[in-house]
Design a protein around this motif. Sequence first.
Motif, PDB file in Angstrom:
ATOM      1  N   SER A 211       8.621  -7.223  96.694  1.00 54.86           N
ATOM      2  CA  SER A 211       8.009  -7.716  95.472  1.00 54.86           C
ATOM      3  C   SER A 211       7.795  -6.620  94.438  1.00 54.86           C
ATOM      4  CB  SER A 211       6.647  -8.366  95.788  1.00 54.86           C
ATOM      5  OG  SER A 211       6.804  -9.423  96.690  1.00 54.86           O
ATOM      6  N   ARG A 212       7.638  -5.404  94.912  1.00 56.19           N
ATOM      7  CA  ARG A 212       7.289  -4.316  94.006  1.00 56.19           C
ATOM      8  C   ARG A 212       8.474  -3.920  93.147  1.00 56.19           C
ATOM      9  NH1 ARG A 212       5.091   1.506  96.166  1.00 56.19           N
ATOM     10  NH2 ARG A 212       5.054   2.601  94.185  1.00 56.19           N
ATOM     11  N   GLN A 213       8.215  -3.677  91.853  1.00 57.40           N
ATOM     12  CA  GLN A 213       9.259  -3.230  90.942  1.00 57.40           C
ATOM     13  C   GLN A 213       9.448  -1.730  91.129  1.00 57.40           C
ATOM     14  OE1 GLN A 213       8.270  -4.271  86.944  1.00 57.40           O
ATOM     15  NE2 GLN A 213       8.134  -6.452  87.371  1.00 57.40           N
ATOM     16  N   VAL A 214      10.545  -1.374  91.742  1.00 54.44           N
ATOM     17  CA  VAL A 214      10.804   0.034  92.014  1.00 54.44           C
ATOM     18  C   VAL A 214      11.583   0.601  90.828  1.00 54.44           C
ATOM     19  CG1 VAL A 214      11.845   1.688  93.575  1.00 54.44           C
ATOM     20  CG2 VAL A 214      10.851  -0.423  94.478  1.00 54.44           C
ATOM     21  N   GLU A 215      10.932   1.512  90.081  1.00 56.59           N
ATOM     22  CA  GLU A 215      11.557   2.107  88.918  1.00 56.59           C
ATOM     23  C   GLU A 215      11.338   3.612  88.953  1.00 56.59           C
ATOM     24  OE1 GLU A 215       9.653   0.346  85.625  1.00 56.59           O
ATOM     25  OE2 GLU A 215      10.505  -1.654  85.920  1.00 56.59           O
ATOM     26  N   PRO A 216      12.261   4.369  88.402  1.00 58.48           N
ATOM     27  CA  PRO A 216      12.034   5.820  88.342  1.00 58.48           C
ATOM     28  C   PRO A 216      10.789   6.100  87.522  1.00 58.48           C
ATOM     29  CG  PRO A 216      14.302   5.248  87.775  1.00 58.48           C
ATOM     30  CD  PRO A 216      13.540   3.966  87.827  1.00 58.48           C
ATOM     31  N   SER A 217       9.945   7.006  88.004  1.00 61.56           N
ATOM     32  CA  SER A 217       8.713   7.305  87.279  1.00 61.56           C
ATOM     33  C   SER A 217       9.045   8.071  86.006  1.00 61.56           C
ATOM     34  CB  SER A 217       7.767   8.144  88.152  1.00 61.56           C
ATOM     35  OG  SER A 217       8.409   9.335  88.548  1.00 61.56           O
ATOM     36  N   ALA A 218       8.429   7.633  84.918  1.00 63.15           N
ATOM     37  CA  ALA A 218       8.676   8.287  83.634  1.00 63.15           C
ATOM     38  C   ALA A 218       8.040   9.666  83.627  1.00 63.15           C
ATOM     39  CB  ALA A 218       8.094   7.437  82.506  1.00 63.15           C
ATOM     40  N   ALA A 219       8.658  10.582  82.889  1.00 62.90           N
ATOM     41  CA  ALA A 219       8.111  11.928  82.792  1.00 62.90           C
ATOM     42  C   ALA A 219       6.751  11.876  82.102  1.00 62.90           C
ATOM     43  CB  ALA A 219       9.072  12.819  81.992  1.00 62.90           C
ATOM     44  N   ASP A 220       5.834  12.746  82.541  1.00 62.95           N
ATOM     45  CA  ASP A 220       4.517  12.787  81.925  1.00 62.95           C
ATOM     46  C   ASP A 220       4.647  13.175  80.459  1.00 62.95           C
ATOM     47  OD1 ASP A 220       3.198  12.165  84.289  1.00 62.95           O
ATOM     48  OD2 ASP A 220       3.169  14.255  84.935  1.00 62.95           O
ATOM     49  N   ARG A 221       3.848  12.531  79.622  1.00 60.50           N
ATOM     50  CA  ARG A 221       3.866  12.847  78.197  1.00 60.50           C
ATOM     51  C   ARG A 221       3.080  14.127  77.962  1.00 60.50           C
ATOM     52  NH1 ARG A 221       1.046  10.246  73.051  1.00 60.50           N
ATOM     53  NH2 ARG A 221      -0.727  10.190  74.474  1.00 60.50           N
ATOM     54  N   ILE A 222       3.686  15.081  77.302  1.00 58.77           N
ATOM     55  CA  ILE A 222       3.027  16.355  77.008  1.00 58.77           C
ATOM     56  C   ILE A 222       2.536  16.331  75.567  1.00 58.77           C
ATOM     57  CG2 ILE A 222       3.309  18.847  76.820  1.00 58.77           C
ATOM     58  CD1 ILE A 222       5.452  18.681  78.972  1.00 58.77           C
ATOM     59  N   VAL A 223       1.236  16.577  75.401  1.00 58.56           N
ATOM     60  CA  VAL A 223       0.619  16.565  74.069  1.00 58.56           C
ATOM     61  C   VAL A 223       0.081  17.961  73.780  1.00 58.56           C
ATOM     62  CG1 VAL A 223      -1.119  15.505  72.585  1.00 58.56           C
ATOM     63  CG2 VAL A 223      -0.028  14.145  74.386  1.00 58.56           C
ATOM     64  N   HIS A 224       0.563  18.555  72.718  1.00 54.67           N
ATOM     65  CA  HIS A 224       0.095  19.877  72.315  1.00 54.67           C
ATOM     66  C   HIS A 224      -1.116  19.727  71.396  1.00 54.67           C
ATOM     67  CE1 HIS A 224       4.255  20.749  73.591  1.00 54.67           C
ATOM     68  NE2 HIS A 224       3.792  21.950  73.896  1.00 54.67           N
ATOM     69  N   ILE A 225      -2.194  20.400  71.751  1.00 58.65           N
ATOM     70  CA  ILE A 225      -3.439  20.325  70.989  1.00 58.65           C
ATOM     71  C   ILE A 225      -3.693  21.681  70.337  1.00 58.65           C
ATOM     72  CG2 ILE A 225      -5.926  19.946  71.094  1.00 58.65           C
ATOM     73  CD1 ILE A 225      -4.420  17.428  71.733  1.00 58.65           C
ATOM     74  N   PRO A 226      -3.586  21.777  69.012  1.00 61.30           N
ATOM     75  CA  PRO A 226      -3.921  23.049  68.336  1.00 61.30           C
ATOM     76  C   PRO A 226      -5.421  23.297  68.441  1.00 61.30           C
ATOM     77  CG  PRO A 226      -3.536  21.313  66.729  1.00 61.30           C
ATOM     78  CD  PRO A 226      -3.181  20.730  68.071  1.00 61.30           C
ATOM     79  N   LEU A 227      -5.791  24.549  68.734  1.00 57.24           N
ATOM     80  CA  LEU A 227      -7.201  24.833  69.002  1.00 57.24           C
ATOM     81  C   LEU A 227      -7.597  26.172  68.386  1.00 57.24           C
ATOM     82  CD1 LEU A 227      -9.822  24.043  70.422  1.00 57.24           C
ATOM     83  CD2 LEU A 227      -8.932  25.077  72.515  1.00 57.24           C
ATOM     84  N   CYS A 228      -8.644  26.125  67.552  1.00 55.03           N
ATOM     85  CA  CYS A 228      -9.209  27.329  66.971  1.00 55.03           C
ATOM     86  C   CYS A 228     -10.370  27.774  67.861  1.00 55.03           C
ATOM     87  CB  CYS A 228      -9.691  27.055  65.550  1.00 55.03           C
ATOM     88  SG  CYS A 228     -10.328  28.516  64.704  1.00 55.03           S
ATOM     89  N   TYR A 229     -10.196  28.897  68.534  1.00 55.87           N
ATOM     90  CA  TYR A 229     -11.187  29.381  69.499  1.00 55.87           C
ATOM     91  C   TYR A 229     -12.249  30.245  68.830  1.00 55.87           C
ATOM     92  CZ  TYR A 229      -8.185  28.033  73.469  1.00 55.87           C
ATOM     93  OH  TYR A 229      -7.437  27.338  74.392  1.00 55.87           O
ATOM     94  N   GLY A 230     -13.470  30.155  69.350  1.00 54.10           N
ATOM     95  CA  GLY A 230     -14.537  31.065  68.979  1.00 54.10           C
ATOM     96  C   GLY A 230     -15.080  30.868  67.583  1.00 54.10           C
ATOM     97  N   GLY A 231     -15.933  31.836  67.177  1.00 53.41           N
ATOM     98  CA  GLY A 231     -16.546  31.787  65.852  1.00 53.41           C
ATOM     99  C   GLY A 231     -17.404  30.541  65.670  1.00 53.41           C
ATOM    100  N   GLU A 232     -17.427  30.025  64.457  1.00 55.21           N
ATOM    101  CA  GLU A 232     -18.234  28.838  64.194  1.00 55.21           C
ATOM    102  C   GLU A 232     -17.678  27.597  64.881  1.00 55.21           C
ATOM    103  OE1 GLU A 232     -17.839  26.954  60.239  1.00 55.21           O
ATOM    104  OE2 GLU A 232     -16.501  28.635  59.735  1.00 55.21           O
TER     105      GLU A 232
END
Length: 306
Positions: free
Chosen positions: A157-178
């Motif tokens: 019964s189970r739909q056997v499908e190749p697992s999709a690649a994980d979605r990679i999300v790049h998050i720009p980040l300003c470290y430190g200071g205020e």
Amino acid sequence: MVRAYTCYPLGDSAIVVKLGDTIEPTLLPVIRELADFLERHRFPGFIELVPAYTTITIYYDVLGVAEHAPGANAGARASAGASARASAGASARASASAGAGASASANVNTNANASESASASANAVSYTLRSAAVPSPYDQVAQMVQHLLDMYESSASRQVEPSAADRIVHIPLCYGGEYGPDLSGLAFYHGLSEAEVIDLHTSRDYPVYMIGFAPGFPYLGGLDERLATPRRSVPRIQIPAGSVAIGGAQTGIYPLMTPGGWHVIGRTPLALFRPDADPPSLLQAGDIVRFVPIAPDEYETACERN
């Protein structure tokens, strides 16, 4: 294969499927795959599901579930039929007694009382049978979830499908200071420089385990053990939207201005919660987050564009 699991109610309109007791990377793909399967096989009354570290919670509409319960309509029809037959019998007997004259008035009363008693008894029996035949909404949902888990386990019964690649999300980040007021204190706590903290934090991939606490707030695993830090003893009343913080062995991103007790090390110009978007949350369970360091002027420019 689904691990050993347990199900239990959450309030009066949700069921929890628990698949483990501890947070572990190997459980994340299991939760994700099963959640996708359940989304594709919604049962009557299904509203939404929420995957978490070790559980999947399914919220349902109690009335929607009850309306589709096996035997519910048949039981109602049987009850109505029994009541109608009892009422018709009472009317026929009352009419016959009235035609017999005043001398039979005592019999009329006796028959009427007997008819009312019989009608009440019929309704009581019908109600009892209906209650026994129709399970509660939670029991009904538990049965449907069990059936779905059996389907998931079944190779036929189970739909056997190749697992999709994980979605990679790049998050720009300003470290430190205020933008990251706790970076220096966190570095001092671990005997590191601020630059070393930034290098360690940007060197890892962070899987999104779940969305919670606030709309769009991601709980990220994968933190370097050298950066794990106990939560603040005194939480802040307000943490700006976009703040990236460390709490225990997790990293989180505050999508809205909210109180919080995690250590804020930086801020991103990206909006994590967008009410008009579909889906409104930028990140989803199963995504992979990579932090990209940016300078304060880059942060300000990105905020102006947004």
